[in-house]
Design an enzyme around this catalytic site. Sequence first.
Site, PDB file in Angstrom:
ATOM      1  N   ALA A  62      -3.195  57.591 -16.435  1.00  0.00           N
ATOM      2  CA  ALA A  62      -4.035  56.388 -16.365  1.00  0.00           C
ATOM      3  C   ALA A  62      -5.289  56.541 -17.225  1.00  0.00           C
ATOM      4  CB  ALA A  62      -4.439  56.138 -14.924  1.00  0.00           C
ATOM      5  N   GLY A  63      -5.814  55.405 -17.660  1.00  0.00           N
ATOM      6  CA  GLY A  63      -7.074  55.381 -18.388  1.00  0.00           C
ATOM      7  C   GLY A  63      -6.911  55.090 -19.862  1.00  0.00           C
ATOM      8  N   ASN A 111     -15.632  62.248 -20.171  1.00  0.00           N
ATOM      9  CA  ASN A 111     -15.870  60.805 -20.090  1.00  0.00           C
ATOM     10  C   ASN A 111     -16.592  60.464 -18.800  1.00  0.00           C
ATOM     11  OD1 ASN A 111     -14.274  58.745 -18.221  1.00  0.00           O
ATOM     12  ND2 ASN A 111     -12.952  60.551 -18.470  1.00  0.00           N
ATOM     13  N   ARG A 112     -17.425  59.439 -18.898  1.00  0.00           N
ATOM     14  CA  ARG A 112     -18.060  58.859 -17.710  1.00  0.00           C
ATOM     15  C   ARG A 112     -17.998  57.329 -17.836  1.00  0.00           C
ATOM     16  NH1 ARG A 112     -22.625  61.670 -20.130  1.00  0.00           N
ATOM     17  NH2 ARG A 112     -23.926  60.254 -21.368  1.00  0.00           N
ATOM     18  N   LEU A 113     -16.759  56.855 -18.085  1.00  0.00           N
ATOM     19  CA  LEU A 113     -16.566  55.422 -18.343  1.00  0.00           C
ATOM     20  C   LEU A 113     -16.953  54.575 -17.136  1.00  0.00           C
ATOM     21  CD1 LEU A 113     -13.153  55.612 -20.217  1.00  0.00           C
ATOM     22  CD2 LEU A 113     -15.292  54.723 -21.164  1.00  0.00           C
ATOM     23  N   PHE A 115     -14.673  53.155 -14.732  1.00  0.00           N
ATOM     24  CA  PHE A 115     -13.728  52.059 -14.449  1.00  0.00           C
ATOM     25  C   PHE A 115     -14.070  50.775 -15.206  1.00  0.00           C
ATOM     26  CE2 PHE A 115     -12.336  53.560  -9.888  1.00  0.00           C
ATOM     27  CZ  PHE A 115     -11.586  54.568 -10.461  1.00  0.00           C
ATOM     28  N   SER A 173     -11.723  59.434  -9.283  1.00  0.00           N
ATOM     29  CA  SER A 173     -12.613  59.368 -10.448  1.00  0.00           C
ATOM     30  C   SER A 173     -13.992  59.896 -10.080  1.00  0.00           C
ATOM     31  CB  SER A 173     -12.748  57.933 -10.953  1.00  0.00           C
ATOM     32  OG  SER A 173     -13.802  57.882 -11.894  1.00  0.00           O
ATOM     33  N   ASN A 175     -16.579  59.170 -11.722  1.00  0.00           N
ATOM     34  CA  ASN A 175     -17.559  58.321 -12.402  1.00  0.00           C
ATOM     35  C   ASN A 175     -17.949  57.059 -11.642  1.00  0.00           C
ATOM     36  OD1 ASN A 175     -17.690  60.067 -14.695  1.00  0.00           O
ATOM     37  ND2 ASN A 175     -15.656  59.296 -15.265  1.00  0.00           N
ATOM     38  N   THR A 176     -17.415  56.896 -10.432  1.00  0.00           N
ATOM     39  CA  THR A 176     -17.865  55.823  -9.550  1.00  0.00           C
ATOM     40  C   THR A 176     -18.499  56.500  -8.349  1.00  0.00           C
ATOM     41  OG1 THR A 176     -16.146  54.290 -10.297  1.00  0.00           O
ATOM     42  CG2 THR A 176     -17.103  53.856  -8.138  1.00  0.00           C
ATOM     43  N   LYS A 207      -3.571  59.518  -6.208  1.00  0.00           N
ATOM     44  CA  LYS A 207      -4.123  60.404  -7.251  1.00  0.00           C
ATOM     45  C   LYS A 207      -5.397  61.056  -6.750  1.00  0.00           C
ATOM     46  CE  LYS A 207      -5.363  60.690 -12.119  1.00  0.00           C
ATOM     47  NZ  LYS A 207      -5.300  60.034 -13.422  1.00  0.00           N
ATOM     48  N   ASN A 236      -7.034  64.329 -11.383  1.00  0.00           N
ATOM     49  CA  ASN A 236      -7.930  63.653 -12.338  1.00  0.00           C
ATOM     50  C   ASN A 236      -8.733  64.689 -13.154  1.00  0.00           C
ATOM     51  OD1 ASN A 236      -9.669  61.534 -13.477  1.00  0.00           O
ATOM     52  ND2 ASN A 236      -8.947  60.297 -11.759  1.00  0.00           N
ATOM     53  N   THR A 237      -9.786  64.216 -13.788  1.00  0.00           N
ATOM     54  CA  THR A 237     -10.686  65.102 -14.546  1.00  0.00           C
ATOM     55  C   THR A 237     -11.516  65.940 -13.575  1.00  0.00           C
ATOM     56  OG1 THR A 237     -12.331  63.339 -14.551  1.00  0.00           O
ATOM     57  CG2 THR A 237     -10.888  63.476 -16.469  1.00  0.00           C
ATOM     58  N   GLY A 286      -4.598  68.939 -18.954  1.00  0.00           N
ATOM     59  CA  GLY A 286      -4.468  69.945 -20.003  1.00  0.00           C
ATOM     60  C   GLY A 286      -3.056  70.174 -20.500  1.00  0.00           C
TER      61      GLY A 286
HETATM   62  C1  LIG Z   1     -11.253  58.621 -21.539  1.00  0.00           C
HETATM   63  C2  LIG Z   1     -10.531  58.821 -20.247  1.00  0.00           C
HETATM   64  C3  LIG Z   1     -10.417  57.766 -19.328  1.00  0.00           C
HETATM   65  C4  LIG Z   1      -9.758  57.949 -18.118  1.00  0.00           C
HETATM   66  N1  LIG Z   1      -9.640  56.897 -17.250  1.00  0.00           N
HETATM   67  C5  LIG Z   1      -8.935  57.061 -16.091  1.00  0.00           C
HETATM   68  C6  LIG Z   1      -8.740  55.978 -15.213  1.00  0.00           C
HETATM   69  O1  LIG Z   1      -9.157  54.848 -15.466  1.00  0.00           O
HETATM   70  N2  LIG Z   1      -8.061  56.203 -14.052  1.00  0.00           N
HETATM   71  C7  LIG Z   1      -7.539  57.435 -13.740  1.00  0.00           C
HETATM   72  O2  LIG Z   1      -6.914  57.584 -12.690  1.00  0.00           O
HETATM   73  N3  LIG Z   1      -7.697  58.480 -14.576  1.00  0.00           N
HETATM   74  C8  LIG Z   1      -8.377  58.320 -15.733  1.00  0.00           C
HETATM   75  N4  LIG Z   1      -8.514  59.380 -16.586  1.00  0.00           N
HETATM   76  C9  LIG Z   1      -7.977  60.702 -16.177  1.00  0.00           C
HETATM   77  C10 LIG Z   1      -6.588  60.963 -16.762  1.00  0.00           C
HETATM   78  O3  LIG Z   1      -5.651  60.042 -16.259  1.00  0.00           O
HETATM   79  C11 LIG Z   1      -6.133  62.398 -16.409  1.00  0.00           C
HETATM   80  O4  LIG Z   1      -5.995  62.501 -15.005  1.00  0.00           O
HETATM   81  C12 LIG Z   1      -7.112  63.459 -16.884  1.00  0.00           C
HETATM   82  O5  LIG Z   1      -7.657  63.113 -18.144  1.00  0.00           O
HETATM   83  C13 LIG Z   1      -6.457  64.846 -17.000  1.00  0.00           C
HETATM   84  O6  LIG Z   1      -5.385  64.825 -17.914  1.00  0.00           O
HETATM   85  P1  LIG Z   1      -5.516  65.310 -19.458  1.00  0.00           P
HETATM   86  O7  LIG Z   1      -6.141  66.672 -19.454  1.00  0.00           O
HETATM   87  O8  LIG Z   1      -4.104  65.308 -19.971  1.00  0.00           O
HETATM   88  O9  LIG Z   1      -6.358  64.304 -20.140  1.00  0.00           O
HETATM   89  C14 LIG Z   1      -9.185  59.218 -17.802  1.00  0.00           C
HETATM   90  C15 LIG Z   1      -9.296  60.262 -18.727  1.00  0.00           C
HETATM   91  C16 LIG Z   1      -9.948  60.086 -19.930  1.00  0.00           C
HETATM   92  C17 LIG Z   1     -10.039  61.240 -20.904  1.00  0.00           C
END
Ligand SMILES: Cc1cc2nc3c(=O)[nH]c(=O)nc-3n(C[C@H](O)[C@H](O)[C@H](O)COP(=O)(O)O)c2cc1C
Length: 344
Positions: A62-63, A111-113, A115, A173, A175-176, A207, A236-237, A286
Site C-alpha cells: 500500500a501507499g 516518509n511522513r506523508l 495518509f 502508519s 504518520n497519523t 496490517k 509497515n515502516t 526491505g
Molecule cells: C512513500 C510511502 C508511502 C506509504 N504509504 C502507505 C500507506 O498509505 N498505507 C500503508 O499501509 N503503507 C504505506 N507505506 C508502507 C508500505 O506499504 C510498506 O509497508 C513499507 O514501505 C515497507 O515495505 P518496503 O520496505 O518494501 O517499502 C508507504 C511506504 C512508503 C515508502
Amino acid sequence: MSGAFDRLGRHLLFALDPETAHGLSIAALKSGVPLCSAARSTGRLATRIAGIDFPNPLGLAAGYDKNAEAPGGLLRLGFGFVEIGTVTPLPQSGNPRPRIFRLPRDGAVINRLGFNNEGHEKALARLRRRRGGGVVGVNIGANKDSADRIADYELGVRRFAGVTSYLAVNISSPNTPGLRDLQHGPALADLLARAAAARGTTPLFLKVAPDQEPTQIDEIARAAIDAGIDALIVGNTTVSRPPLSSAYSAESGGLSGAPLATLAAQRLRDFRAATGGALPLVAVGGIDSGAEAYARIRAGASLVQLYTGLVYGGAALPARIVREMEALMRRDGFAQIAEAIGAG
Ligand SMILES: Cc1cc2nc3c(=O)[nH]c(=O)nc-3n(C[C@H](O)[C@H](O)[C@H](O)COP(=O)(O)O)c2cc1C
C-alpha cells in the site's frame, strides 16, 4: 522497457523531487505504455490464500497507488496482486512538504506523508469503472481529524467490500498521531469486531507495525485470530533507526527499504511463532530480490509485498523477482509455493 532505458528513466526520475517523480510514474503506468517486457509466471507460483487465487505471491504494498489510479498497469509489471490505498473516508492533504526523502546510499526511504489521499468516493468510483481481472486489495485508514476513527474503518470496510479482492485494515502508519494506539487492548478488539461485522464475505487482512514488544505481538495475534481475520500484513515502516549513511537519515517519519529487512524478517518470525501458523502472514519490509522474497516465504510468509524496492529497482524488478523465486523453488524441488511456506 529495455534495461538501459529503464536505468535512464530512473536517472531522470531521481533528478526530480520524490513526489513529482512518483506522480510521473503513476501517469506512465496509467497510460498503458508497456514499461517492461511482459511477465510470465507458471503454475508453480500460483497460490490460494484466504480463498483468493493469486497468480504469484509478490504484491505491491500500500501507499504507491493511494487512489486506485493504476492497478492494471501495476499488475502488468508482474505483481501477483496490488494493494491500493490507504484510503480515508474524506480526502485529506497529509503533512506539509517535503515529506518523502530518498536515502540512496542505504536503499531506503523515509516518509511522513500522513495518509494524503483523495478519499473513499474517488477510489470507489475508479474501482467500479475498472475492467480486467487481477487481485486488487484496498487498504483502509482513518481521517486525521476524525472524531471516531473506528467508525472510519467500519465505513471503509462496508463501502469497499464487494468491489475489492480483500480489505486491509491499516492501523500501523506512524504518520497519523495516535493511530497505532488502535493496535492494543479494548480498542483493537472493538475495531476488529466492527470491521469483521461489516465485511460481508470479503477477506479481511490486518496490517501492523514492525515496532512491537513481544507481549504486544501475542496480544495482536490472539485478537486477530479471535476476530476471524484472514491474514496479517507484517508490516509497515519503522520509526526505529538502524545505522544509516545517507543525508536525510535524521528526518522524522517511517523508514522503509533495505535497512528495514532485518527487523521485518524478525517480526515475521515473531508473528509466525505467536500465531502458530493459524493465520497466513504477508511479509513486507526491505524485499528487493527473489532471494529475499523466497527467504520470507521459507520463514513462514504466505505472500510478500514491496514498495521501496520498486523505487530503486525500477519497473523491471517485479518480473525479475518472480523469475528468481521460481528458479529457487525449482532448485529446492518445490512444485507449489505452499510447500515452501515455513520450510525454514
Ligand atoms: C512513500 C510511502 C508511502 C506509504 N504509504 C502507505 C500507506 O498509505 N498505507 C500503508 O499501509 N503503507 C504505506 N507505506 C508502507 C508500505 O506499504 C510498506 O509497508 C513499507 O514501505 C515497507 O515495505 P518496503 O520496505 O518494501 O517499502 C508507504 C511506504 C512508503 C515508502
